[in-house]
Design an enzyme around this catalytic site. Structure first.
Site, PDB file in Angstrom:
ATOM      1  N   GLY A 187       0.834  -1.203   0.000  1.00  0.00           N
ATOM      2  CA  GLY A 187       0.000   0.000   0.000  1.00  0.00           C
ATOM      3  C   GLY A 187       0.871   1.256   0.000  1.00  0.00           C
ATOM      4  O   GLY A 187       2.102   1.165   0.076  1.00  0.00           O
ATOM      5  N   GLU A 217      10.323   1.866   1.173  1.00  0.00           N
ATOM      6  CA  GLU A 217      10.196   2.190  -0.258  1.00  0.00           C
ATOM      7  C   GLU A 217      10.477   3.678  -0.458  1.00  0.00           C
ATOM      8  O   GLU A 217      10.944   4.103  -1.509  1.00  0.00           O
ATOM      9  CB  GLU A 217       8.777   1.827  -0.738  1.00  0.00           C
ATOM     10  CG  GLU A 217       8.626   1.864  -2.249  1.00  0.00           C
ATOM     11  CD  GLU A 217       7.259   1.377  -2.730  1.00  0.00           C
ATOM     12  OE1 GLU A 217       6.420   0.980  -1.892  1.00  0.00           O
ATOM     13  OE2 GLU A 217       7.040   1.391  -3.958  1.00  0.00           O
ATOM     14  N   ASP A 300       4.648  -4.205 -10.754  1.00  0.00           N
ATOM     15  CA  ASP A 300       3.383  -3.888 -11.430  1.00  0.00           C
ATOM     16  C   ASP A 300       3.678  -3.828 -12.926  1.00  0.00           C
ATOM     17  O   ASP A 300       3.875  -2.747 -13.482  1.00  0.00           O
ATOM     18  CB  ASP A 300       2.872  -2.519 -10.953  1.00  0.00           C
ATOM     19  CG  ASP A 300       2.605  -2.491  -9.457  1.00  0.00           C
ATOM     20  OD1 ASP A 300       1.664  -3.153  -9.007  1.00  0.00           O
ATOM     21  OD2 ASP A 300       3.360  -1.809  -8.730  1.00  0.00           O
TER      22      ASP A 300
END
Ligand code: 6MZ
Length: 357
Positions: A187, A217, A300
């Protein structure tokens, strides 16, 4: 090297389902929406209109990227579209010579389409079964249930409950063990207060699920990283900023090294979301110098218009890796999958037959 990276068998361990949806599948979903638009509300029209702007592109900020996730989520808001995206994503990874895939997703619900978290998960699992039980399929697919750090704690507990309920859903490969193998915490990384999720992750561990956690991150997340690492996760996602100022988090780095926690490395994702300045300063080099286990992943692939082969090509050109080094990285990922020893053994045998020339 390009052909080598494409032909080489590969293991994908960090792939978010909705972030992996390709442009072609998005077109398919938009057409499907247009065909059923008579029954759809204004809200649907809005989703289609905004969805048309979804194109994989350069220079997304993390915020842009998360806005795009919510558009994709609007497009995949019924059981059938969830089934379609899952099947397409698996087939695309298989076409890229990915032999083992751990897909991850957070179960979602939608009152307009009557999709529940449970039916979402069933659609994903049925797509896994249908994509992997056809004779031509050579890919093994497992599922990791995501906990979204931006969502309330209650949702995390629900996700763990669903993971337990569906862990051995019949996907037609009983010999391969449970289909749901772990939980992740992911998230938007700027969301704070992640400590509240520690009891859920702890409970997941006690229920024999493996854990992979996104850490650092973005910069300034050292304190939460310290707490999350105390859970002794089995893998870590990104860990982008730990080596930027190693002196400030040397204790964390030491723990990762001593506990031998492998890192899931997503080069294009880090570059495109500007969580690194440029590829040459990417932390992969830091950890490779320390001979630490690093696993090349896509994160992704749809959002960032990449593939696992492209990520290996990027790693080899940026860090001057030989074919042997690239092959070893791909092969060693087998040792860090969340599946059983039996699955590992199958993959080891498969890698042993690949000639590295
Ligand atoms: C953190 C990310 C992410 O679960 O809807 N996700 N979380 N950092 C990232 N780096 C770019 N990329 C994806 O897949 C989409 C969800 O995965 C997480 C986000 O929570 C996103 O909404 P699913 O299938």
């Amino acid at each position: 090297m390009e052909k080598f990276c494409r032909d080489m068998p590969k293991i994908e361990l960090h792939a978010h389902l909705n972030g992996s949806v390709s442009e072609q599948t998005i077109e398919k979903l938009l057409k499907r929406r247009a065909a059923t638009s008579s029954s759809s509300s204004e809200q649907h029209g809005e989703a289609v209109a905004t969805g048309c702007n979804i194109k994989p592109g350069n220079d997304l900020s993390l915020d842009d990227c998360f806005k795009k996730f919510s558009i994709i989520h609007q497009l995949c808001s019924d059981d059938e579209s969830v089934y379609i995206i899952t099947k397409d994503v698996i087939q695309e990874f298989a076409a890229d010579n990915v032999k083992y895939l751990e897909l991850r997703t957070g179960p979602k619900c939608n009152s307009t389409s009557n999709m529940t978290k449970s039916s979402y998960l069933k659609s994903v699992l049925q797509a896994i079964r249908d994509a992997t039980t056809v004779k031509t399929s050579e890919i093994i697919v497992k599922l990791i249930i995501s906990i979204d750090r931006a969502k309330p704690l209650q949702e995390a507990w629900e996700n763990l409950q669903l993971a337990k309920q569906f862990r051995n859903f019949d996907v037609g490969r009983e010999d391969m063990g449970d289909v749901i193998v772990g939980l992740d915490l992911s998230g938007h990384p700027s969301t704070t207060d992640v400590e509240k999720f520690i009891p859920v992750l702890q409970a997941a561990r006690e229920s024999s699920f493996k854990l992979t956690i996104h850490v650092s991150e973005i910069a300034g997340r050292e304190d939460e990283c310290r707490k999350l690492i105390s859970l002794r996760p089995h893998r870590l996602g990104h860990a982008t900023n730990l080596s930027t100022h190693p002196n400030q988090c040397i204790d964390i780095i030491q723990k990762i090294l001593i506990q031998n926690i492998p890192l899931e490395i997503c080069l294009t994702s880090n570059l495109m979301t500007s969580t690194i300045a440029d590829l040459s300063s990417h932390h992969l080099q830091y950890w490779l110098d320390k001979k630490h286990q690093c696993i090349i992943c896509t994160d992704d692939k749809g959002m960032f218009s990449t593939s696992l082969s492209k990520e290996f090509i990027l790693a080899s050109t940026t860090f001057n890796l030989s074919k042997e080094e690239v092959w070893s990285m791909s092969r060693n990922a087998v040792e860090h999958i969340f599946s059983s020893e039996h699955v590992k053994e199958q993959l080891r045998t498969m890698f042993a037959t690949f000639i590295c020339d």
